[in-house]
Design an enzyme around this catalytic site. Sequence first.
Site, short mmCIF file in Angstrom:
data_model
loop_
_atom_site.label_atom_id
_atom_site.label_comp_id
_atom_site.label_asym_id
_atom_site.label_seq_id
_atom_site.Cartn_x
_atom_site.Cartn_y
_atom_site.Cartn_z
N ASP A 118 0.86 -1.17 0.00
CA ASP A 118 0.00 0.00 0.00
C ASP A 118 0.90 1.23 0.00
O ASP A 118 1.81 1.35 0.83
CB ASP A 118 -0.89 0.01 1.24
CG ASP A 118 -2.32 0.40 0.92
OD1 ASP A 118 -2.49 1.40 0.19
OD2 ASP A 118 -3.25 -0.27 1.38
N ASP B 207 -3.04 4.61 -2.50
CA ASP B 207 -4.14 5.10 -1.68
C ASP B 207 -4.62 6.47 -2.16
O ASP B 207 -3.81 7.36 -2.44
CB ASP B 207 -3.66 5.17 -0.23
CG ASP B 207 -4.76 5.55 0.73
OD1 ASP B 207 -5.74 4.81 0.83
OD2 ASP B 207 -4.61 6.60 1.40
N GLU C 242 -6.50 3.70 -6.00
CA GLU C 242 -7.80 3.91 -5.36
C GLU C 242 -8.31 5.27 -5.84
O GLU C 242 -7.73 6.31 -5.52
CB GLU C 242 -7.66 3.91 -3.84
CG GLU C 242 -9.00 4.09 -3.14
CD GLU C 242 -8.87 4.37 -1.66
OE1 GLU C 242 -9.85 4.13 -0.93
OE2 GLU C 242 -7.80 4.86 -1.23
N HIS D 264 -10.89 -3.63 3.04
CA HIS D 264 -10.76 -3.21 4.44
C HIS D 264 -11.65 -2.03 4.80
O HIS D 264 -11.81 -1.72 5.98
CB HIS D 264 -9.30 -2.87 4.74
CG HIS D 264 -8.80 -1.70 3.95
ND1 HIS D 264 -8.60 -1.76 2.59
CD2 HIS D 264 -8.47 -0.43 4.31
CE1 HIS D 264 -8.17 -0.59 2.15
NE2 HIS D 264 -8.09 0.24 3.18
N ASP D 265 -12.20 -1.35 3.78
CA ASP D 265 -13.06 -0.19 4.02
C ASP D 265 -14.54 -0.49 3.80
O ASP D 265 -15.37 0.42 3.89
CB ASP D 265 -12.66 0.96 3.09
CG ASP D 265 -11.39 1.66 3.51
OD1 ASP D 265 -11.07 1.63 4.72
OD2 ASP D 265 -10.70 2.23 2.64
#
Length: 568
Positions: A98, A203, A259, A334-335
């Site tokens: 990430d 990210d 993302e 994860h979100d």
Amino acid sequence: MEQQWWHKSVIYQVYPKSFYDADGDGNGDIRGIIEKLDYLQELGVDIIWMCPINQSPMDDNGYDISDYYEIAPEFGTIQEFETLIEEAQKRNIQIMMDLVINHTSDEHPWFVESRKSADNPYSDYYIWRDPKEGETGPKEPNNWASYFSGSAWEFDSNRQQYYLHLYSKKQPDLNWEHPKVRKEMQDVIRFWIEKGVKGFRMDVINKLSKDQRFPDVPNVPEGEYALGRPYYLDGPRIHEFLREVAAVYEGKEIVTVGETSGVTVENARLYTNPARKELDMVFQFDHMAVDAGPYPVGKWEVKPVDFLALKRIMSHWQDGLYGIGWNSLYWSNHDQPRAVSRFGDDREPYRELSAKMLGTCLHFMQGTPYVYQGEEIGMTNVQFESLDEYQDIELLNMYKERRAKGVSHDELMRAIWAKGRDNARTPMQWDDTGHGGFSKAEQTWLKVNPNYKAINVKAQLEDPESVFHYYKSLIQLRKDSPVSDVMVYGKYQLLLAEHEGVYAYTRTFETDTLLVLCNFQDDTYSLALDEVHTLQGAAPIIGNYSAPQLEGETIVLRPYEALVLQLT
């Protein structure tokens, strides 16, 4: 389209803090991932995407980095990370990191220096603005809201200025207009590539470039805030910045996914067109809003999935990027809440059927599938009774803000149970022992879902009909089977667009056609498809029932049934 090494890959997302605790401190760690590599090899995945493991105060579980070149002690050491890469590669698995480069922690040395004064070498590493004069005195430079509630600006008494933080006030946004910031980030990327990293999940990457006017969001009542998305999503210099980043690893076998919240198909074509050399894939979020109200507060509304909208959105992306860019395929991360609780049915006896159905629907689409840890065993949302049992900063801030506006505790808890990010962050359920086999600590950082005694890896491995073994078959079909090419490169076509319960589509590559049928309901449907395709000679490829029910040109789909047929 030129074939790439990662086109037939399946990517497995690990949330390190919740994956496996090898040292017994209640937190997952790098050694824990190493110890579970054989499990991931058995599943068949090719790439592990790890959420942030860099040095961090953990205000936002690692997305607030204080040192890009160090590993957070709770996760391990650089040496252990190097061992992870080495051991993973022995199993033909690569590591994707990430990359959090829109913001840092406020404890990063750059920000510590930047906030000291306006005339030091790090002064312009972040976005500082003078207060605006208001009717009652100085106020924020504009009315932008933070994604984590409240204003996106925080006043600093040293500089007598505000700094921008699109997320937590402990996550100041970097100033990408400053060449030195871009150079620093390029050096970070080189460092991890030299360690053996083969990919980056970037990210909030389409927020790097801000409108330098920093205008107010119009039509917002005085004293309130609104997300300034038009002024920093896909901003004026974003493509330039991404090409600079991509130049760092040009010629190397690196895979990237950005993302990109709010991205359109049109912009995604720019981001993912190989000729432009920006990103390989993007995460879009359109389908994450099919059970929500208007963004952003609507995320917390508890609504049924708009199934026809889901089909339209997925098809729009399948058609829109075909032959130009590349899709990333996911139901959860994860979100997001757990997929089987959100898009499937986590009640027994439908949990495993619907988990397999969701896997089938996704893995036969064009793009790269992402499996979020626990998805392959059908892990579900959790319903902790007390707010004190939750950890997520977004969730807790939302609760505080909306309670102050009069929303009841019970209504907010229902929203948290359905939509909270901690649904995905409960520890991985490895067996039926304490804490689901995740840790031997007396207490874990977040409680395990109480259903671990029934839903766990050990039980799934021992059951040849389990969700795990079904996912393993899906992954193997994609990587090495007579239908691999049509799964990966085939043209997508939606069928039965207005059907309220069935998602049906074909994939066609050269002379091969696959028919994919997925029942998203607990009803039984009889489908006549002879006007579109003949079923004579159709061969079953995979399904979640023991045998398909074919009656001439009619297919009977049972509750949550998934069926893939190869057509002649």
